[in-house]
Design an enzyme around this catalytic site. Structure first.
Site, short mmCIF file in Angstrom:
data_model
loop_
_atom_site.label_atom_id
_atom_site.label_comp_id
_atom_site.label_asym_id
_atom_site.label_seq_id
_atom_site.Cartn_x
_atom_site.Cartn_y
_atom_site.Cartn_z
N HIS A 71 0.80 -1.22 0.00
CA HIS A 71 0.00 0.00 0.00
C HIS A 71 0.83 1.27 0.00
O HIS A 71 0.27 2.36 0.01
CB HIS A 71 -0.89 0.03 1.26
CG HIS A 71 -0.11 0.19 2.52
ND1 HIS A 71 0.51 -0.87 3.15
CD2 HIS A 71 0.20 1.28 3.26
CE1 HIS A 71 1.14 -0.44 4.22
NE2 HIS A 71 0.99 0.87 4.31
C1 UD1 Z 1 -1.22 5.56 5.93
C2 UD1 Z 1 0.16 6.04 6.37
C3 UD1 Z 1 1.16 4.91 6.19
C4 UD1 Z 1 0.71 3.64 6.88
C5 UD1 Z 1 -0.71 3.28 6.46
C6 UD1 Z 1 -1.20 2.10 7.26
C7 UD1 Z 1 0.72 8.41 5.98
C8 UD1 Z 1 1.53 9.33 5.17
N1 UD1 Z 1 0.63 7.14 5.55
O1 UD1 Z 1 -1.16 5.26 4.55
O2 UD1 Z 1 2.40 5.29 6.74
O3 UD1 Z 1 1.58 2.60 6.53
O4 UD1 Z 1 -1.58 4.39 6.68
O5 UD1 Z 1 -2.18 1.38 6.60
O6 UD1 Z 1 0.15 8.82 6.97
N2 UD1 Z 1 -8.77 4.82 2.53
C9 UD1 Z 1 -10.03 4.29 2.61
N3 UD1 Z 1 -10.50 3.95 3.86
C10 UD1 Z 1 -9.78 4.12 4.99
C11 UD1 Z 1 -8.51 4.66 4.89
C12 UD1 Z 1 -8.00 5.00 3.66
O7 UD1 Z 1 -10.71 4.13 1.61
O8 UD1 Z 1 -10.29 3.80 6.09
C13 UD1 Z 1 -8.26 5.20 1.18
C14 UD1 Z 1 -8.66 6.62 0.81
O9 UD1 Z 1 -8.89 6.67 -0.54
C15 UD1 Z 1 -7.42 7.41 1.15
C16 UD1 Z 1 -6.31 6.41 0.80
O10 UD1 Z 1 -6.84 5.15 1.18
O11 UD1 Z 1 -7.31 8.59 0.41
C17 UD1 Z 1 -5.01 6.63 1.51
O12 UD1 Z 1 -5.22 6.70 2.91
P1 UD1 Z 1 -4.15 7.49 3.82
O13 UD1 Z 1 -4.56 7.37 5.24
O14 UD1 Z 1 -3.91 8.86 3.29
O15 UD1 Z 1 -2.81 6.72 3.56
P2 UD1 Z 1 -2.46 5.18 3.66
O16 UD1 Z 1 -2.02 4.73 2.32
O17 UD1 Z 1 -3.54 4.43 4.34
N1 UDP Z 2 -3.10 -5.92 9.37
C1 UDP Z 2 -4.40 -6.35 9.67
N2 UDP Z 2 -5.22 -6.69 8.62
C2 UDP Z 2 -4.82 -6.62 7.32
C3 UDP Z 2 -3.51 -6.17 7.04
C4 UDP Z 2 -2.70 -5.82 8.09
O1 UDP Z 2 -4.78 -6.45 10.84
O2 UDP Z 2 -5.62 -6.94 6.42
C5 UDP Z 2 -2.24 -5.49 10.49
C6 UDP Z 2 -0.88 -6.15 10.54
O3 UDP Z 2 -0.90 -7.32 11.32
C7 UDP Z 2 -0.01 -5.06 11.15
C8 UDP Z 2 -0.65 -3.79 10.67
O4 UDP Z 2 -1.98 -4.12 10.29
O5 UDP Z 2 -0.08 -5.09 12.56
C9 UDP Z 2 0.13 -3.24 9.51
O6 UDP Z 2 -0.57 -2.25 8.90
P1 UDP Z 2 -0.13 -1.63 7.50
O7 UDP Z 2 0.64 -2.64 6.72
O8 UDP Z 2 -1.34 -1.06 6.91
O9 UDP Z 2 0.80 -0.41 7.95
P2 UDP Z 2 2.36 -0.24 8.15
O10 UDP Z 2 2.81 -1.21 9.17
O11 UDP Z 2 3.02 -0.42 6.81
O12 UDP Z 2 2.48 1.18 8.60
#
Ligand code: UD1
Ligand code: UDP
Length: 365
Positions: free
Chosen positions: A205
């Site tokens: 992601h």
């Molecule tokens: C964010 C964090 C990243 C982390 C990740 C965990 C930043 C810069 N990035 O990335 O470090 O690894 O969370 O998963 O803060 N969206 C949905 N539903 C949700 C959340 C997100 O549809 O509940 C979609 C939306 O289109 C949104 C996009 O995902 O615009 C990105 O979400 P965002 O929270 O900006 O960044 P992540 O890629 O989730």
């Molecule tokens: N995770 C989860 N369900 C999923 C994918 C990930 O519970 O479908 C958990 C995973 O075990 C870990 C955390 O979410 O604890 C990682 O989140 P993500 O990869 O989104 O973020 P990052 O660690 O890269 O910031």
């Protein structure tokens, strides 16, 4: 004197859970805020419920979509919370490197609240990553830095941060220790839903991977050419980008790939434990794979990592995003399953206890 605890995304809820439960156990008063950067049930509330956390006292409804808009809104909302509660906050606890944590850290700084940064000192030295911007800024405004390892402590020392550094381990190891036994009881049904006996679990992601159509196409190629069946709980950002670049149908129709929605923590832990190998660009998964209860090889689908400890101990392999290289390394790992250490480089599962012990001292002076 009160503690302010802020979370905003899936991994922060999971990694802050051991700290929150320990605060409760110690009878320490805290105000719990969820910024709702992640807002879908399966990206936010499911974790609060499963992990037995209290309902957040405050959560926001973010209107903006871009990072600057969201960071600004979160700061305005957090300032309101601080003013409304009329409490004197002695410390704000934040975790990791997301936009929510940057917004929270900057707000605390401007409101004269001390900042305790859980998971301080990680560095990828990869300036393409928004997380690298955030973690650097957060570490430099933090008063108390809870570094998971000696290496992360050294990163902070090299940068001459102002705050006090403590090596505590990573709370994600605590989370696995606490929740895996429960997960195996409550969520083992997920295995019966998986179409394959042997599989790799895949997640990706990162903005620098999925927002660029050329790089995203490389990921699709990797999925297509995989020599092992794949289970793919898809992050909403990734789904959105695959749809936008018209790649989603292709992924969905691969017979050796099972696409799943984002999973709850219990189901995800059970699958990680059952998988043969993990393919990911996630930060947390690189750590979780090293937990004694999981112990899995990880192919890191990136060109850098801020978790080199997992690489040094033989769990993680930085394989980049070039399909032939990834596919060849995957074959290699499947054919020659590596012997992995019994200990995690990220601690013994007592990080939450250590952090709260320090917090207790801080608030008592
Ligand atoms: C964010 C964090 C990243 C982390 C990740 C965990 C930043 C810069 N990035 O990335 O470090 O690894 O969370 O998963 O803060 N969206 C949905 N539903 C949700 C959340 C997100 O549809 O509940 C979609 C939306 O289109 C949104 C996009 O995902 O615009 C990105 O979400 P965002 O929270 O900006 O960044 P992540 O890629 O989730
Ligand atoms: N995770 C989860 N369900 C999923 C994918 C990930 O519970 O479908 C958990 C995973 O075990 C870990 C955390 O979410 O604890 C990682 O989140 P993500 O990869 O989104 O973020 P990052 O660690 O890269 O910031």
């Amino acid at each position: 004197m009160t503690i302010l605890v802020v979370v905003g995304t899936r991994p922060e809820i999971i990694k802050m859970a051991p700290v929150i439960l320990e605060l409760e156990k110690n009878g320490l008063e805290f105000v719990f805020v969820h910024t709702r950067q992640h807002y879908d049930y399966e990206m936010s509330r499911v974790f609060i419920e499963e992990l037995g956390l209290p309902k957040p006292h405050y959560s926001f409804e973010l209107k903006g979509e871009s990072p600057p808009q969201q960071i600004g809104e979160m700061m305005i909302n957090l300032e309101k919370v601080i003013k409304q509660t009329k409490k004197q906050f002695k410390i704000m606890l934040i975790q990791g490197d997301t936009n929510s944590m940057l917004a929270a850290g900057l707000t605390a700084l401007k409101e004269n609240i001390k900042i305790g940064h859980v998971e301080a000192g990680l560095r990828s030295y990869d300036w393409r990553m928004p997380e690298e911007h955030n973690r650097r800024m957060i570490d430099h405004v933090s008063d108390y830095l809870f570094a998971p390892t000696e290496k992360s402590k050294n990163n902070l020392l090299e940068e001459h941060v102002w705050g006090k550094i403590f090596v505590t381990g990573n709370t994600v190891i605590d989370a696995i220790k606490k929740y895996l036994p429960i997960a195996l009881k409550k969520a083992s049904d997920i295995i019966t839903q998986i179409k394959f006996d042997e599989y790799a679990i895949v997640t990706f992601h990162r903005a620098e991977n999925v927002d660029d159509p050329i790089t995203l196409s490389k990921f699709v190629k990797i999925l297509e050419k995989s020599s092992i069946s794949l289970v793919f709980p898809i992050h909403p950002r990734t789904k959105k980008r695959l749809e936008q670049y018209r790649l989603f149908d292709k992924v969905q129709s691969m017979p050796h790939l099972q696409l799943l929605p984002p999973l709850g923590y219990f189901e995800f832990l059970v699958l990680m434990k059952d998988a043969k190998v993990i393919l990911t660009d996630s930060g947390g998964l690189q750590e979780e794979a090293t937990a004694p209860e999981i112990r899995k090889p990880v192919l890191v689908l990136r060109t850098s990592t801020e978790r080199p400890e997992a690489v040094e101990k033989g769990f993680a392999h930085i394989v980049g995003v070039d399909p032939p290289t990834v596919i060849s390394k995957l074959r290699d790992i499947i054919d020659n399953t590596p012997k992995l250490p019994m200990q995690s480089p990220f601690g013994n599962g007592d990080a939450g206890v250590r952090i709260v012990k320090i917090v207790r001292k801080i608030i008592s002076v």
